[in-house]
Design a protein around this motif. Structure first.
Motif, PDB file in Angstrom:
ATOM      1  N   TYR A 170       0.822  -1.202   0.042  1.00  0.00           N
ATOM      2  CA  TYR A 170      -0.020   0.044   0.033  1.00  0.00           C
ATOM      3  C   TYR A 170       0.898   1.334  -0.038  1.00  0.00           C
ATOM      4  CZ  TYR A 170      -3.946  -3.159   1.280  1.00  0.00           C
ATOM      5  OH  TYR A 170      -4.862  -4.124   1.301  1.00  0.00           O
ATOM      6  N   PRO A 171       0.573   2.419  -0.876  1.00  0.00           N
ATOM      7  CA  PRO A 171      -0.668   2.466  -1.431  1.00  0.00           C
ATOM      8  C   PRO A 171      -0.751   1.539  -2.643  1.00  0.00           C
ATOM      9  CG  PRO A 171       0.475   4.454  -1.715  1.00  0.00           C
ATOM     10  CD  PRO A 171       1.297   3.441  -0.728  1.00  0.00           C
ATOM     11  N   ALA A 172      -1.798   1.115  -3.436  1.00  0.00           N
ATOM     12  CA  ALA A 172      -1.707   0.149  -4.400  1.00  0.00           C
ATOM     13  C   ALA A 172      -1.067   0.856  -5.628  1.00  0.00           C
ATOM     14  CB  ALA A 172      -3.240   0.022  -4.988  1.00  0.00           C
ATOM     15  N   GLN A 173      -1.063   2.015  -5.785  1.00  0.00           N
ATOM     16  CA  GLN A 173       0.002   2.528  -7.042  1.00  0.00           C
ATOM     17  C   GLN A 173       1.364   2.324  -6.738  1.00  0.00           C
ATOM     18  OE1 GLN A 173      -2.030   4.331  -4.922  1.00  0.00           O
ATOM     19  NE2 GLN A 173      -1.030   6.625  -4.694  1.00  0.00           N
ATOM     20  N   TYR A 174       1.796   1.990  -5.541  1.00  0.00           N
ATOM     21  CA  TYR A 174       3.083   1.649  -5.362  1.00  0.00           C
ATOM     22  C   TYR A 174       3.658   0.321  -5.603  1.00  0.00           C
ATOM     23  CZ  TYR A 174       3.912   5.980  -2.883  1.00  0.00           C
ATOM     24  OH  TYR A 174       4.190   7.532  -2.570  1.00  0.00           O
ATOM     25  N   ARG A 175       2.549  -0.550  -5.885  1.00  0.00           N
ATOM     26  CA  ARG A 175       2.926  -1.952  -6.047  1.00  0.00           C
ATOM     27  C   ARG A 175       3.934  -2.196  -7.462  1.00  0.00           C
ATOM     28  NH1 ARG A 175      -3.098  -4.583  -4.540  1.00  0.00           N
ATOM     29  NH2 ARG A 175      -2.930  -3.850  -2.459  1.00  0.00           N
ATOM     30  N   LYS A 176       4.678  -3.024  -7.483  1.00  0.00           N
ATOM     31  CA  LYS A 176       5.365  -3.583  -8.398  1.00  0.00           C
ATOM     32  C   LYS A 176       4.946  -5.208  -8.787  1.00  0.00           C
ATOM     33  CE  LYS A 176       9.053  -0.271  -8.344  1.00  0.00           C
ATOM     34  NZ  LYS A 176      10.519   0.012  -8.428  1.00  0.00           N
ATOM     35  N   LEU A 177       3.789  -5.270  -9.439  1.00  0.00           N
ATOM     36  CA  LEU A 177       3.194  -6.593  -9.549  1.00  0.00           C
ATOM     37  C   LEU A 177       4.115  -7.616 -10.224  1.00  0.00           C
ATOM     38  CD1 LEU A 177      -0.397  -5.647  -9.953  1.00  0.00           C
ATOM     39  CD2 LEU A 177       0.441  -6.615  -7.918  1.00  0.00           C
ATOM     40  N   LYS A 178       5.260  -7.212 -10.956  1.00  0.00           N
ATOM     41  CA  LYS A 178       5.920  -8.288 -11.597  1.00  0.00           C
ATOM     42  C   LYS A 178       6.863  -8.992 -10.342  1.00  0.00           C
ATOM     43  CE  LYS A 178       9.648  -4.998 -12.580  1.00  0.00           C
ATOM     44  NZ  LYS A 178      10.550  -4.230 -13.536  1.00  0.00           N
ATOM     45  N   PHE A 179       6.839  -8.427  -9.292  1.00  0.00           N
ATOM     46  CA  PHE A 179       7.558  -8.978  -8.182  1.00  0.00           C
ATOM     47  C   PHE A 179       6.753 -10.163  -7.022  1.00  0.00           C
ATOM     48  CE2 PHE A 179      10.327  -5.432  -9.102  1.00  0.00           C
ATOM     49  CZ  PHE A 179      11.484  -6.080  -9.613  1.00  0.00           C
ATOM     50  N   TRP A 180       5.258  -9.770  -7.553  1.00  0.00           N
ATOM     51  CA  TRP A 180       4.196 -10.848  -6.727  1.00  0.00           C
ATOM     52  C   TRP A 180       4.153 -11.992  -7.545  1.00  0.00           C
ATOM     53  CZ3 TRP A 180      -0.055  -8.234  -3.654  1.00  0.00           C
ATOM     54  CH2 TRP A 180       0.275  -7.042  -3.312  1.00  0.00           C
ATOM     55  N   PRO A 181       4.478 -12.945  -6.538  1.00  0.00           N
ATOM     56  CA  PRO A 181       4.574 -14.372  -7.235  1.00  0.00           C
ATOM     57  C   PRO A 181       3.175 -14.936  -7.574  1.00  0.00           C
ATOM     58  CG  PRO A 181       5.811 -14.359  -5.147  1.00  0.00           C
ATOM     59  CD  PRO A 181       5.217 -12.942  -5.161  1.00  0.00           C
ATOM     60  N   SER A 182       3.110 -15.508  -8.811  1.00  0.00           N
ATOM     61  CA  SER A 182       1.890 -16.011  -9.340  1.00  0.00           C
ATOM     62  C   SER A 182       1.688 -17.561  -9.062  1.00  0.00           C
ATOM     63  CB  SER A 182       1.786 -15.804 -10.781  1.00  0.00           C
ATOM     64  OG  SER A 182       2.643 -16.057 -11.708  1.00  0.00           O
ATOM     65  N   THR A 183       2.642 -17.970  -8.457  1.00  0.00           N
ATOM     66  CA  THR A 183       2.819 -19.456  -7.802  1.00  0.00           C
ATOM     67  C   THR A 183       2.937 -19.541  -6.636  1.00  0.00           C
ATOM     68  OG1 THR A 183       3.687 -19.779  -9.947  1.00  0.00           O
ATOM     69  CG2 THR A 183       3.433 -21.704  -8.461  1.00  0.00           C
ATOM     70  N   PRO A 184       2.291 -20.012  -5.653  1.00  0.00           N
ATOM     71  CA  PRO A 184       1.140 -21.013  -6.000  1.00  0.00           C
ATOM     72  C   PRO A 184      -0.260 -20.093  -6.572  1.00  0.00           C
ATOM     73  CG  PRO A 184       1.381 -20.906  -3.688  1.00  0.00           C
ATOM     74  CD  PRO A 184       2.772 -20.329  -4.319  1.00  0.00           C
ATOM     75  N   LYS A 185      -0.928 -20.704  -7.001  1.00  0.00           N
ATOM     76  CA  LYS A 185      -1.983 -20.112  -7.733  1.00  0.00           C
ATOM     77  C   LYS A 185      -2.911 -19.392  -6.490  1.00  0.00           C
ATOM     78  CE  LYS A 185      -5.747 -21.280 -10.802  1.00  0.00           C
ATOM     79  NZ  LYS A 185      -6.864 -20.162 -10.390  1.00  0.00           N
TER      80      LYS A 185
END
Length: 366
Positions: free
Chosen positions: A157-172
């Motif tokens: 947070y805040p959501a606009q600070y997120r760098k989603l490429k570093f958020w693991p998509s595994t496990p689902k």
């Protein structure tokens, strides 16, 4: 609300970068390759490990605060909070309102993530110029003694600070689980900051207002087992640069220790409780009335351990200094000067974790 898993991963121009950390070996892999070896770079000077007494008999005295009472403005509980912050700088929070399932989902999914092959986890590796992602932070020199841990660090947070490429998509579904857990922790943090405002003699929302926008980062620490736990530390002694830190421990594994009266006191997990500690920001604002406390993590010979630290901090451009009403010119000297939070934070990140040495930047020279 849509699932985070469906969001497109693009670089957000608003997202701040922090500071680089030198690349170092993955500790989990070192243990897999040779469970009995502890490379020299991790071995501590014995004085580091034994420099202060073991005071485990004090564990049961670490305060326990009931958030459901605090949020009703219960006087007795507010007094307990005040005392906990003055005498310990650490406390455990019960009846905090975060659902057991949310806590358990976070633990289960994170365990699964750390069990993935290294090449899979490295898809989220920290870049050369930042500390978001999977890897190691606070490594600033080639000759520094390293911590026996790996980490996943995300700004939530805040959501606009997120760098989603570093958020693991595994496990689902892991991204959504991180979001649900962090939202629960944020609610706890907001409630606590209101109570902190009250015990610091202000309106309930004063501290939140001072932050401009509450920034929240998550650091998941993975501590592999170690054949020589007496030679290493999971995390070096340090105080947090946060306003407050909210930590989830595993209920059956010890590792966190806090410095108290010259000794190390283990913080024994209470099932489903959250551990909260005062950060440097509160120390500066309160002019030292509430101090951020050194803490460290030790390792275990037989099993790995995971901890989940959420750091609540002000926006980068916020100036922090002792609150006027807590500095009485007649009797109390101003112990801290005005600092810009983002500069304070990055200055601490450019050095290895070393107790409270980084707080000198904010101290008034006497």
């Amino acid at each position: 609300m849509g699932s985070i898993s469906d969001e497109t991963v693009e670089e957000n121009a608003d997202a701040p970068t922090y500071v680089p950390s030198l690349p170092v070996p993955n500790v989990q892999e070192l243990v897999k390759e040779d469970p009995l070896q502890v490379p020299d770079r991790y071995v501590r000077d014995q004085d580091d490990i034994l420099q202060v007494n073991d005071m485990s008999w004090l564990s049961s005295e670490i305060p326990i605060i009931d958030l459901s009472l605090l949020s009703k403005g219960d006087k007795e509980e507010l007094n307990k909070l005040d005392l906990a912050c003055k005498e310990w700088g650490f406390f455990q929070v019960v009846n905090h309102g975060v659902a057991k399932k949310v806590l358990q989902d976070m633990k289960d999914a994170t365990t699964e993530f750390f069990e993935l092959p290294l090449e899979e986890k490295n898809k989220y590796a920290m870049p050369p110029d930042d500390i978001q992602g999977y890897g190691h932070a606070y490594v600033v020199s080639e000759d520094q003694t390293l911590d026996w841990s790996d980490a996943l660090i995300l700004v939530v947070y805040p959501a606009q600070y997120r760098k989603l490429k570093f958020w693991p998509s595994t496990p689902k579904g892991y991204k959504d689980i991180i979001e649900a857990y962090s939202k629960g922790v944020k609610d706890v943090g907001v409630e606590l900051l209101r109570s902190f405002s009250t015990i610091m003699g202000m309106d309930q929302d004063a501290l939140l207002g001072l932050h401009e926008e509450l920034v929240q980062a998550l650091r998941v620490n993975y501590y592999p087992e170690c054949s020589r736990p007496d030679q290493v530390l999971g995390i070096s002694p340090h105080s947090d640069t946060s306003t407050i830190t909210i930590l989830m421990q595993e209920h059956d594994k010890h590792g966190l220790q806090i410095k108290h009266n010259g000794g190390w006191v283990p913080v024994k997990p209470i099932p489903d409780a959250l551990v909260v500690n005062v950060g440097d920001v509160i120390e500066i604002l309160s002019n030292g009335k509430y101090k951020s406390i050194e803490h460290r993590a030790v390792t275990n010979e037989s099993k790995e351990r995971i901890s989940y630290a959420s750091f609540l901090v002000p926006r980068d451009d916020v100036e922090i200094e002792p609150l006027d009403h807590l500095v009485d010119s007649q009797s109390t000297q101003k112990m801290y000067k005005k600092v810009v939070y983002g500069e304070y934070l990055r200055s601490s990140m450019k050095r290895r974790m070393e107790g409270k040495a980084h707080t000198q930047m904010a101290k008034v020279e006497t």
